[in-house]
Design an enzyme around this catalytic site. Structure first.
Site, mmCIF file in Angstrom:
data_model
loop_
_atom_site.group_PDB
_atom_site.id
_atom_site.type_symbol
_atom_site.label_atom_id
_atom_site.label_comp_id
_atom_site.label_asym_id
_atom_site.label_seq_id
_atom_site.Cartn_x
_atom_site.Cartn_y
_atom_site.Cartn_z
ATOM 1 N N THR A 100 12.603 13.580 4.650
ATOM 2 C CA THR A 100 12.872 14.537 3.574
ATOM 3 C C THR A 100 12.033 14.241 2.332
ATOM 4 O OG1 THR A 100 15.129 14.961 4.349
ATOM 5 C CG2 THR A 100 14.664 15.436 2.033
ATOM 6 N N SER A 317 -18.743 -20.575 10.286
ATOM 7 C CA SER A 317 -17.955 -21.738 9.891
ATOM 8 C C SER A 317 -18.360 -22.215 8.509
ATOM 9 C CB SER A 317 -18.144 -22.875 10.903
ATOM 10 O OG SER A 317 -17.490 -24.048 10.472
#
Length: 475
Positions: A100, A317
């Site tokens: 709603t 890394s």
């Protein structure tokens, strides 16, 4: 600056700059849940305002609202469909009330823009009202599910395009790798030879299968319940409204939509969403499996399989110099995990429905729209940032075929299973190749062995000539 608006709970000050109104304001206060606004699902917003436009046209034709008001609503909806005012669709995607708040957010934004087009200030609802005019002949319970379905239909079109493009990229790689031999594997153990092209071609087939399944699922969500209003009985709707609004909606969308034969059933049944979610999960599972393969085949570069080279896209890394990770397949794996989780959410929400309405359609909608968008982006990124740049480590692949114990399987029809098994065990124990030991032990002639181990015979159905048919051959 604020303006005063009123609802059944009383008066509230609404920011004067806002196109939304008091109902949306209360929803903002009640549902600070995900932090994800309705505007994040662009297809859902577009679908909502498209329905409102179709409704205004139908209501005007039926004499239920004035032509002047209908024209202003239609103009406002077309502006929003074009991208305007999206920032005012602010309610959280997860909310109580069976959607709603979402419906009211759309009604209020459209009404306030329509008021401006009529020369009035925002909030002057005596001239054009969010409920009396924009929401005329409608309920959240027929607008919201129809918006979910039509919005998803648009998203699925983009997803199937992205999946098809990814499949095409794999097909191109398959052609590129058509003549490169490699060892096939089952249960991560050496099996029998195949070509790298054959391996990659399967990924295209897997994806295209699910493109077809998604098209089938998309057809199921073209059935709508507009005109059913609150529970499917059509209360407060004109007898001809359902047909008129469907016609206008189909014309605007450019797709054929049909009104459900039983609107009461259609208002409470979310089975089509469960079906679609399951197919999306299927596609995600397959996509994740493909990415698992890409990560395995590219593992290394020295201590892993090292058969494929994925394009390096970023350093891998902060501590290991030179390390590059398969980050694109990894992110697609994570997308799949999310999709699988979303499917469970849809399943539980669908099961939780009660009587004439499912109150949990907001989480169904959020899950499905997120799934479609994630898969679309994932397929696009995988194609553009990974698949098109894949290369083959040809020397590594050739070496694996030469040294594979799986060659013994190809000899099985010619020297027998027992002899082939013994040959494989000896090759493994001695660190020798199956071919060398077969010749050394006199199990087969060099000419016959060459025929058996030719790329054509190794990777295609049908056996080479038997030993007795080979000139000078012997067992």
């Amino acid at each position: 600056m604020t303006r005063v608006e009123h609802d059944l709970l009383g008066n509230r000050d609404v920011p004067d700059h806002a196109y939304y109104g008091i109902h949306t304001l209360r929803a903002l206060e009640n549902f600070p849940i995900t932090g994800v606004a309705l505007s994040s699902h662009a297809d859902l917003v577009t679908a909502l305002v498209t329905i409102k436009e179709a409704a205004a046209l139908a209501n005007s034709e039926l004499g239920l609202i004035g032509d002047r008001e209908a024209d202003a609503i239609v103009r406002a909806c077309r502006e929003i469909r074009g991208g305007a005012l999206r920032e005012h669709f602010v309610v959280d995607v997860v909310q109580g009330g069976a959607g709603t708040s979402t419906n009211m957010n759309a009604n209020e934004v459209i009404a306030n823009r329509a008021l401006e087009l009529l020369g009035h200030e925002r909030g002057r609802y005596e001239h054009l009202h969010p409920l009396e005019h924009v929401n005329r002949s409608q309920s959240t319970n027929d607008v919201y599910p129809t918006a979910i379905k039509t919005g998803l239909h648009q998203g699925l079109s983009r997803l199937t395009d992205a999946m098809s493009a990814l499949a095409e990229a794999f097909s191109d790689k398959s052609a590129e790798f058509a003549d490169i031999l490699k060892v096939g594997r089952t249960q991560l153990q050496d099996a029998v030879p195949m070509t790298l092209g054959q391996e990659v071609a399967t990924y295209a087939v897997m994806l295209l299968e699910d493109v077809e399944r998604l098209k089938e699922a998309a057809a199921l969500i073209t059935e709508i319940n507009l005109g059913g209003t609150a529970i499917g009985t059509g209360v407060n709707a004109h007898p001809r409204y359902a047909d008129r609004v469907r016609e206008h909606l189909a014309a605007i969308l450019g797709i054929e939509v049909c009104t459900a034969t039983d609107l009461i059933e259609a208002t409470q049944d979310v089975g089509a969403f469960v079906q679609l979610s399951g197919v999306l999960k299927r596609a995600a599972v397959k996509l994740s499996k493909i990415c698992n393969d890409l990560r395995l085949l590219s593992s290394g570069p020295r201590a892993g399989f090292g058969e494929l080279n994925l394009p390096p896209v970023q350093a891998g890394s902060s501590i290991m110099p030179g390390k590059v990770n398969p980050v694109i397949p990894e992110v697609v794996n994570q997308i799949a995990f999310r999709v699988i989780g979303n499917d469970l959410v849809v399943t539980m929400a669908a099961e939780g429905g009660q009587l004439q309405l499912n109150a949990f359609e907001p989480i169904i909608a959020h899950s499905l729209f997120e799934t479609v968008e994630l898969l679309t982006r994932g397929c696009t990124v995988l194609r553009e940032r990974c698949v098109v740049g894949i290369t083959a480590n040809v020397d590594r692949l050739a070496e694996s075929v030469t040294n594979s114990i799986g060659i013994a399987t190809a000899l099985n029809p010619h020297i027998g299973y027992t002899a082939a098994s013994r040959l494989a065990a000896d090759a493994l124990a001695q660190g020798r190749t199956v071919s060398d030991l077969a010749l050394e032990q006199g199990l087969i002639s060099a000419e016959h062995l060459a025929s058996i181990l030719s790329p054509h015979n190794l990777v295609r159905a049908g056996a080479p000539a038997s030993a007795s048919e080979m000139a000078g051959g012997h067992l």
